[in-house]
Design an enzyme around this catalytic site. Structure first.
Site, PDB file in Angstrom:
ATOM      1  N   ARG A 292       0.713  -1.336  -0.141  1.00 29.21           N
ATOM      2  CA  ARG A 292       0.046  -0.023  -0.235  1.00 29.21           C
ATOM      3  C   ARG A 292       0.941   1.288  -0.049  1.00 29.21           C
ATOM      4  NH1 ARG A 292      -5.263  -1.365   4.087  1.00 29.21           N
ATOM      5  NH2 ARG A 292      -6.023  -2.727   2.483  1.00 29.21           N
ATOM      6  N   GLU A 380     -13.049   3.624  17.182  1.00 24.62           N
ATOM      7  CA  GLU A 380     -12.010   4.275  16.638  1.00 24.62           C
ATOM      8  C   GLU A 380     -11.505   5.427  17.285  1.00 24.62           C
ATOM      9  OE1 GLU A 380     -12.559   4.677  12.573  1.00 24.62           O
ATOM     10  OE2 GLU A 380     -11.101   6.071  12.057  1.00 24.62           O
TER      11      GLU A 380
HETATM   12  C1  LIG Z   1     -15.820   3.243   4.015  1.00 22.71           C
HETATM   13  C2  LIG Z   1     -15.157   2.560   5.066  1.00 22.71           C
HETATM   14  C3  LIG Z   1     -14.907   1.155   5.170  1.00 22.71           C
HETATM   15  C4  LIG Z   1     -14.435   0.487   6.260  1.00 22.71           C
HETATM   16  N1  LIG Z   1     -14.272  -1.043   6.083  1.00 22.71           N
HETATM   17  C5  LIG Z   1     -13.960  -1.602   7.250  1.00 22.71           C
HETATM   18  C6  LIG Z   1     -13.723  -3.164   7.205  1.00 22.71           C
HETATM   19  O1  LIG Z   1     -14.219  -3.555   6.098  1.00 22.71           O
HETATM   20  N2  LIG Z   1     -13.444  -3.826   8.177  1.00 22.71           N
HETATM   21  C7  LIG Z   1     -13.038  -3.341   9.296  1.00 22.71           C
HETATM   22  O2  LIG Z   1     -12.819  -3.720  10.151  1.00 22.71           O
HETATM   23  N3  LIG Z   1     -13.347  -1.697   9.329  1.00 22.71           N
HETATM   24  C8  LIG Z   1     -13.467  -0.885   8.465  1.00 22.71           C
HETATM   25  N4  LIG Z   1     -13.516   0.413   8.269  1.00 22.71           N
HETATM   26  C9  LIG Z   1     -13.170   0.997   9.741  1.00 22.71           C
HETATM   27  C10 LIG Z   1     -14.424   0.788  10.723  1.00 22.71           C
HETATM   28  O3  LIG Z   1     -15.769   0.994  10.167  1.00 22.71           O
HETATM   29  C11 LIG Z   1     -14.510   2.000  11.762  1.00 22.71           C
HETATM   30  O4  LIG Z   1     -13.008   2.136  12.325  1.00 22.71           O
HETATM   31  C12 LIG Z   1     -15.472   1.489  13.012  1.00 22.71           C
HETATM   32  O5  LIG Z   1     -16.703   1.179  12.481  1.00 22.71           O
HETATM   33  C13 LIG Z   1     -15.493   2.473  13.929  1.00 22.71           C
HETATM   34  O6  LIG Z   1     -16.396   2.569  14.815  1.00 22.71           O
HETATM   35  P1  LIG Z   1     -16.760   3.576  15.963  1.00 22.71           P
HETATM   36  O7  LIG Z   1     -18.288   3.070  16.681  1.00 22.71           O
HETATM   37  O8  LIG Z   1     -15.784   3.534  16.831  1.00 22.71           O
HETATM   38  O9  LIG Z   1     -17.255   5.107  15.192  1.00 22.71           O
HETATM   39  P2  LIG Z   1     -18.339   5.064  14.185  1.00 22.71           P
HETATM   40  O10 LIG Z   1     -18.948   3.913  13.507  1.00 22.71           O
HETATM   41  O11 LIG Z   1     -17.752   6.295  13.151  1.00 22.71           O
HETATM   42  O12 LIG Z   1     -19.607   5.938  14.963  1.00 22.71           O
HETATM   43  C14 LIG Z   1     -19.071   6.968  15.392  1.00 22.71           C
HETATM   44  C15 LIG Z   1     -20.556   7.971  15.791  1.00 22.71           C
HETATM   45  O13 LIG Z   1     -20.194   9.141  16.731  1.00 22.71           O
HETATM   46  C16 LIG Z   1     -21.041   9.853  16.340  1.00 22.71           C
HETATM   47  N5  LIG Z   1     -20.477  11.256  16.677  1.00 22.71           N
HETATM   48  C17 LIG Z   1     -19.462  11.881  16.211  1.00 22.71           C
HETATM   49  N6  LIG Z   1     -19.324  13.047  16.897  1.00 22.71           N
HETATM   50  C18 LIG Z   1     -20.499  13.203  17.695  1.00 22.71           C
HETATM   51  C19 LIG Z   1     -20.637  14.360  18.533  1.00 22.71           C
HETATM   52  N7  LIG Z   1     -19.906  15.435  18.772  1.00 22.71           N
HETATM   53  N8  LIG Z   1     -21.893  14.096  19.284  1.00 22.71           N
HETATM   54  C20 LIG Z   1     -22.836  13.062  19.115  1.00 22.71           C
HETATM   55  N9  LIG Z   1     -22.474  12.078  18.161  1.00 22.71           N
HETATM   56  C21 LIG Z   1     -21.215  12.162  17.517  1.00 22.71           C
HETATM   57  C22 LIG Z   1     -21.193   9.857  14.638  1.00 22.71           C
HETATM   58  O14 LIG Z   1     -22.448  10.333  14.260  1.00 22.71           O
HETATM   59  C23 LIG Z   1     -21.091   8.374  14.702  1.00 22.71           C
HETATM   60  O15 LIG Z   1     -22.640   7.920  14.454  1.00 22.71           O
HETATM   61  C24 LIG Z   1     -14.009   1.169   7.376  1.00 22.71           C
HETATM   62  C25 LIG Z   1     -14.402   2.439   7.653  1.00 22.71           C
HETATM   63  C26 LIG Z   1     -15.075   3.268   6.386  1.00 22.71           C
HETATM   64  C27 LIG Z   1     -15.187   4.881   6.502  1.00 22.71           C
END
Ligand SMILES: Cc1cc2nc3c(=O)[nH]c(=O)nc-3n(C[C@H](O)[C@H](O)[C@H](O)COP(=O)(O)OP(=O)(O)OC[C@H]3O[C@@H](n4cnc5c(N)ncnc54)[C@H](O)[C@@H]3O)c2cc1C
Length: 561
Positions: A292, A380
């Site tokens: 990559r 994340e």
């Molecule tokens: C296009 C894409 C493809 C991916 N593919 C993969 C994959 O195939 N396999 C894998 O393991 N990982 C993958 N990833 C990474 C993975 O999806 C993320 O790291 C993971 O889903 C993060 O989950 P999370 O719950 O930490 O955050 P998120 O799912 O991003 O949720 C965070 C939430 O916090 C909310 N939020 C943010 N700020 C505020 C605030 N100030 N007040 C209230 N709410 C707020 C947002 O609205 C959101 O709903 C991918 C990521 C992307 C973008």
């Protein structure tokens, strides 16, 4: 103004936040509030992840969490916080099997076992998935359904959390709750909480080219720093070399071309249709072999030399692959692409490196505790487990495993204390919201400034960095931060996009400064942090950097927590 009370407040309803809510309720928290600035379970990255999820289930061949850990540590290039990486690998199988019990629908083999495929960096087939392009949506839908059935969990969408409040109003004091803006009603909301979990996802939207959704501007990092927590490894942003650039693609994963490359090869071509990887020492005659970082470098160099495609990337072509092979490998995806006007048998697509995932984040221990009493982080938003680079498929399990752990820990913490909420410490945050409501006649809107921020980060803090560019970025970010109050805002708070932009800009500037500043100080290349002026990995730099906010709001970067 509305005032709410709960035992555990969870900010962010992606995979990490929703799992945390389930775990907190399961651990006995009677009042769990999950708040999201989008709709609950429908914003952020989780719902966008369409590929695979890594866990040492051993369904395809013998596997063990220690082998997964070994691969994770190798990818992290010496910087993984080993206890967190071990937690992620050890508990991922339990979370994946629990999701199976909740009927997420993992793809199965003919013999009924969960199907697992290989992915870059994994020593064996370890990644499960839910048919083509449905992994993240299925994970999000399953958790959404689940939290809907738990009486102790209250869900609130459209709630943009702007500040964490500590009991004494001091940075680092015990958490008392948070202040938010309800964008639907235009009301300020105060939330008293005995424990708070930040599960707001990453920051890739601060870069011009990214795979992010609307709510990934780094809010959680700014919230955490404001409350007194440390951030770790902020300089490590993962760039994905062949992110989709053009034509426009609706409802599909911008990183979907990786499996295409693995299965079907595909050719990377410059603007004139010439294969260029050979010029950079990569011979792909044996299949998709270019790592990559080299692919990112080669693409960026071709574009800089004026040999790019019309939208500033390069072409990825499968026109030499027989249609039958395309259909056999990716039938449903080929059909979905056709709906987007893309006929892979006849036309190439344009691709370019995009910011995709952030390895850094809020520094936590194995119980997901930050250094602020009562403040936890998961998913994340939390940093450390993946070090300088993340293995593909490790992010969703990170969200589930750390979410579960954070929910459990926060519930235990909340059970030991009474509410510490008083109105005084929340006053500055409420006053800010009151001023936003009045509007402001500044020259530039926050949307324009956000554009500048993203351009700046893309140009100076992108996949390849140098001291001059990083120093320029740090200076300009400081100027933008100093001028924040002069941005133009339309009056009113209800569904006011200029207010939402301003709040995003405020947080994104802090997150961006943390990334740029840490990147400037790390004078070596390691994993996702590549310096043109320091191209070698320096063993003396095999240590993490921590970012902290000082009393006046300035950021400091240092070597120890
Ligand atoms: C296009 C894409 C493809 C991916 N593919 C993969 C994959 O195939 N396999 C894998 O393991 N990982 C993958 N990833 C990474 C993975 O999806 C993320 O790291 C993971 O889903 C993060 O989950 P999370 O719950 O930490 O955050 P998120 O799912 O991003 O949720 C965070 C939430 O916090 C909310 N939020 C943010 N700020 C505020 C605030 N100030 N007040 C209230 N709410 C707020 C947002 O609205 C959101 O709903 C991918 C990521 C992307 C973008």
């Amino acid at each position: 103004m509305t005032h709410l009370e709960c035992d555990v407040l969870i900010i962010g309803a992606g995979g990490a936040g929703m799992y945390a809510a389930i775990a907190a309720a399961r651990a006995g928290a009677g009042h769990v509030l999950i708040a999201d600035k989008s709709l609950v379970g429908r914003g952020g990255a989780t719902i966008m992840a369409q590929m695979t999820v890594a866990a040492a289930l051993g369904e395809e061949c013998p596997d063990d969490w220690t082998a997964h850990l070994e691969d994770t540590l190798a990818a992290g290039r010496g910087l993984c916080e080993e206890s967190l990486a071990a937690l992620l690998c050890r508990e991922a199988p339990a979370r994946i099997r629990e999701m199976a019990e909740w009927r997420v629908g993992w793809a199965c083999r003919a013999d009924g076992r969960i199907a697992q495929v290989t992915a870059p960096g994994h020593s064996r087939p370890r990644c499960c998935y839910v048919d083509f392009l449905n992994t993240g949506p299925a994970v999000a839908a399953t958790l959404r359904r689940r939290i809907g059935h738990v009486a102790a969990i209250r869900r609130l969408g459209n709630l943009n959390v702007t500040d964490i409040v500590t009991a004494d109003g001091e940075r680092g004091g015990e958490v008392a709750g948070a202040v938010a803006l309800d964008s639907a009603t235009g009301e300020a909301v105060t939330i008293a909480a005995k424990a708070v979990i930040i599960a707001t996802g990453g920051l890739t939207r601060i870069f011009r080219r990214n795979s992010a959704s609307a709510n990934m501007g780094g809010d959680g990092y700014a919230l955490a720093l404001g409350a007194g927590a440390d951030l770790v490894d902020m300089e490590f942003v993962q760039f994905f070399p062949i992110g989709h650039l053009a034509p426009r693609l609706v409802g599909m994963d911008p990183i979907m071309w990786d499996p295409f490359r693995y299965k079907l090869g595909g050719r990377l071509l410059d603007g004139s249709g010439r294969e260029f990887l050979l010029d950079y020492g990569s011979d792909e005659t044996g299949g998709y072999t270019t790592p990559r970082d080299l692919a990112t470098y080669a693409i960026e160099r071709e574009v800089a030399a004026g040999r790019g495609s019309p939208h500033g990337g390069v072409y990825l072509s499968f026109t030499h692959v027989p249609r039958s092979a395309l259909e056999a490998a990716f039938g449903p995806v080929i059909a979905r692409l056709a709906k987007n006007g893309i006929d892979l048998g006849h036309m190439p697509v344009e691709v370019a490196p995009i910011a995709h995932y952030h390895m850094g984040g809020i520094a936590v221990d194995e119980r997901m505790r930050s250094r602020v009493p009562g403040l936890f982080a998961a998913g994340e938003a939390a940093g450390g487990a993946n070090g300088a680079n993340r293995l593909s498929g490790n992010a969703i399990p990170e969200a589930l495993v750390f979410g579960e752990r954070a929910g459990r820990s926060a519930a235990a913490y909340a059970a030991t204390r009474a509410h510490g909420w008083e109105r005084g410490p929340a006053a500055p945050a409420l006053e800010r919201i009151r001023r936003l409501a009045e509007g402001s006649r500044g020259e530039l809107s926050a949307a324009v400034l956000l554009d500048e921020l993203r351009d700046l980060m893309g140009t100076e803090v992108g996949a390849f960095r140098n001291a001059a560019g990083l120093a320029r970025a740090v200076r300009r970010l400081a100027d933008l931060r100093a001028g924040l109050s002069a941005a133009a805002i339309a009056p009113g708070l209800q569904f006011n996009p200029t207010v939402a932009d301003w709040l995003e800009l405020r947080a994104s500037l802090v997150a961006a400064e943390a990334v740029a500043h840490a990147a400037l100080l790390r004078e070596e290349s390691r994993g996702a942090h590549q310096r043109e002026d320091f191209p070698e990995t320096d063993p003396g730099w095999a240590r993490s950097q921590y970012v902290r906010m000082t009393g006046e709001g300035a950021l400091t970067v240092g070597g120890a927590r």
